[in-house]
Design a protein around this motif. Structure first.
Motif, short mmCIF file in Angstrom:
data_model
loop_
_atom_site.label_atom_id
_atom_site.label_comp_id
_atom_site.label_asym_id
_atom_site.label_seq_id
_atom_site.Cartn_x
_atom_site.Cartn_y
_atom_site.Cartn_z
N UNK A 160 0.81 -0.95 -0.07
CA UNK A 160 0.00 0.29 0.19
C UNK A 160 0.95 1.39 0.08
N UNK A 161 1.71 1.21 0.80
CA UNK A 161 3.15 2.04 0.89
C UNK A 161 3.84 2.49 -0.16
N UNK A 162 4.12 1.16 -1.20
CA UNK A 162 4.73 1.68 -2.64
C UNK A 162 3.56 2.33 -3.64
N UNK A 163 2.59 1.68 -3.77
CA UNK A 163 1.23 2.57 -4.07
C UNK A 163 1.31 3.46 -4.19
N UNK A 164 1.31 4.14 -2.35
CA UNK A 164 0.87 6.12 -2.58
C UNK A 164 2.53 6.78 -2.86
N UNK A 165 3.60 5.65 -2.83
CA UNK A 165 4.80 6.39 -3.77
C UNK A 165 4.87 6.44 -4.56
N UNK A 166 4.20 5.11 -5.75
CA UNK A 166 4.58 5.60 -7.02
C UNK A 166 2.96 7.24 -7.46
N UNK A 167 2.14 7.17 -6.66
CA UNK A 167 1.23 7.59 -7.36
C UNK A 167 2.39 9.76 -6.85
N UNK A 168 2.11 9.41 -6.19
CA UNK A 168 3.36 10.43 -5.43
C UNK A 168 4.35 10.84 -6.79
N UNK A 169 4.95 9.96 -7.36
CA UNK A 169 6.43 10.35 -7.87
C UNK A 169 5.12 10.66 -9.21
N UNK A 170 4.58 9.27 -9.39
CA UNK A 170 4.39 9.97 -11.21
C UNK A 170 3.83 11.51 -11.15
N UNK A 171 3.06 11.19 -10.41
CA UNK A 171 1.86 13.00 -9.62
C UNK A 171 2.95 14.63 -10.42
N UNK A 172 4.48 14.08 -9.52
CA UNK A 172 5.22 15.13 -9.71
C UNK A 172 6.27 14.94 -10.88
#
Ligand code: TRP
Length: 336
Positions: A160-172
């Motif tokens: 779950x935390x990985x998904x959050x990181x990926x979304x944030x990364x891709x967003x920026x």
């Protein structure tokens, strides 16, 4: 193209039937269908074993033997040694900027592990490395562009935390990383021999693949059962009873299990007989695994070759990912 799976284990000891139920079983089912990558996470293992690197080192090949012995096929599975993939460490540093300290402190797995390891970490001595290992694990998963991460229930917060990181990364930084999906196995957590909620080496309540027939017999005959049952004709409790939980998983004779359950409830079968039947089932399950494992003793060169081949393939995938990440963060000016 086959979809890719990434899972891993910390090499801190031999694997046991809890690992089988929680993750190895699903890896076996997946290996034919998916591109299966298995990471031996010796860097992550140091987060709580920094004082004993020799132990971590000596368990790398023990874990690899367990993998092959349970049936993971080196021709189908890519086994990767984490410490050789420095790209994971690079990504860990880059992702660290995207995760708040309070979010790490709220990670339920990290939280409960800190409590469990209270003789290693007091409240104020938790290390940066340990607190941050979910970030390192997110780097594991994303470095190899995994589609699917099959794990036991206690690892769900990591994905779950990985998904959050990926979304944030891709967003920026743009659409660079793949969003992984979690796959929770059917029995996410196997109860221990002592009835404690989790079979775990640190609780000393495991049945290992390398255990001899005698050791297994002894462990099963002394395992925790219904504590309120004193005489063999007392009605017993089947629900939540570790002996019956194991029967339902490892005894292939389902009608025998039903019959034992019915007799146990009525108080017409003793614990000794129920445990003897369980011993036979578990011994039948472990026997071929133990034999294969024994045949791999003294095959160090063969094992290292498998790990080397897998790691080389992993390195290629990882360096492609890191290049894309560096590109997105303007970290590659000298490579142009
Ligand atoms: N944290 C996992 C465990 O303790 C091991 C692990 C490391 C892992 N890297 C991983 C699991 C990547 C899945 C994916 O069991």
């Amino acid at each position: 193209m086959k979809k890719r799976i990434l899972t891993g284990d910390r090499p801190t000891g031999q694997l046991h039937i809890g690992h089988y139920v929680g993750s190895l079983k699903s890896r076996l089912e997946f290996q034919n269908e998916f591109d299966t990558l298995v990471l031996i996470a010796n860097i992550q293992a140091l987060t709580d074993n920094f004082d004993d690197p020799a132990k971590v080192n000596s368990n790398i090949l023990e874990v690899l033997k367990d993998y092959i012995a349970v049936g993971l096929d080196p021709n189908l599975v890519t086994f990767i040694l984490q410490s050789e993939i420095s790209e994971i460490s690079d990504l860990t540093v880059i992702y660290s900027n995207l995760v708040s300290i309070s979010r790490l402190m709220r990670n339920p797995t990290v939280k409960s592990e800190i409590i469990q390891k209270k003789n290693k970490f007091s409240k104020d001595s938790v290390t940066f490395g340990f607190l941050g290992y979910p970030i390192n694990q997110a780097a594991d998963i994303t470095t190899f562009m995994a589609d699917l991460v099959p794990v036991g229930g206690d690892q769900a917060p990591m994905v779950e935390q990985t998904v959050e990181i990926v979304k944030k990364f891709n967003g920026i930084y743009g659409d660079v990383l793949k969003i992984p999906q979690i796959y929770i196995s059917e029995y996410p957590r196997l109860v221990g021999l002592d009835g404690k909620s989790k079979m775990s080496k640190s609780l000393n309540n495991t049945i290992n693949f390398s255990d001899s027939t005698e050791i297994i017999k002894n462990k099963i005959m002394t395992m925790y059962t219904d504590p309120n049952r004193i005489h063999k004709n007392d009605p017993g409790r089947v629900e939540g009873n570790p002996v019956f939980i194991y029967h339902n998983i490892f005894n292939t004779n389902k009608s025998e299990v039903k019959e034992l359950e019915a007799r146990y409830r009525k108080g017409t079968v003793g614990d000794v007989e129920v445990k003897e039947r369980l011993f036979e089932s578990i011994e039948a399950f472990i026997y071929p695994i133990r034999e294969t494992r024994l045949s791999l003793e003294n095959k160090e060169e063969y094992l290292l070759e498998i790990l080397d081949q897998g790691t080389k393939r992993g390195k290629k995938i990882a360096s492609e990912t890191l290049n894309k990440v560096k590109e997105a963060l303007y970290l590659n000016i000298l490579k142009k």
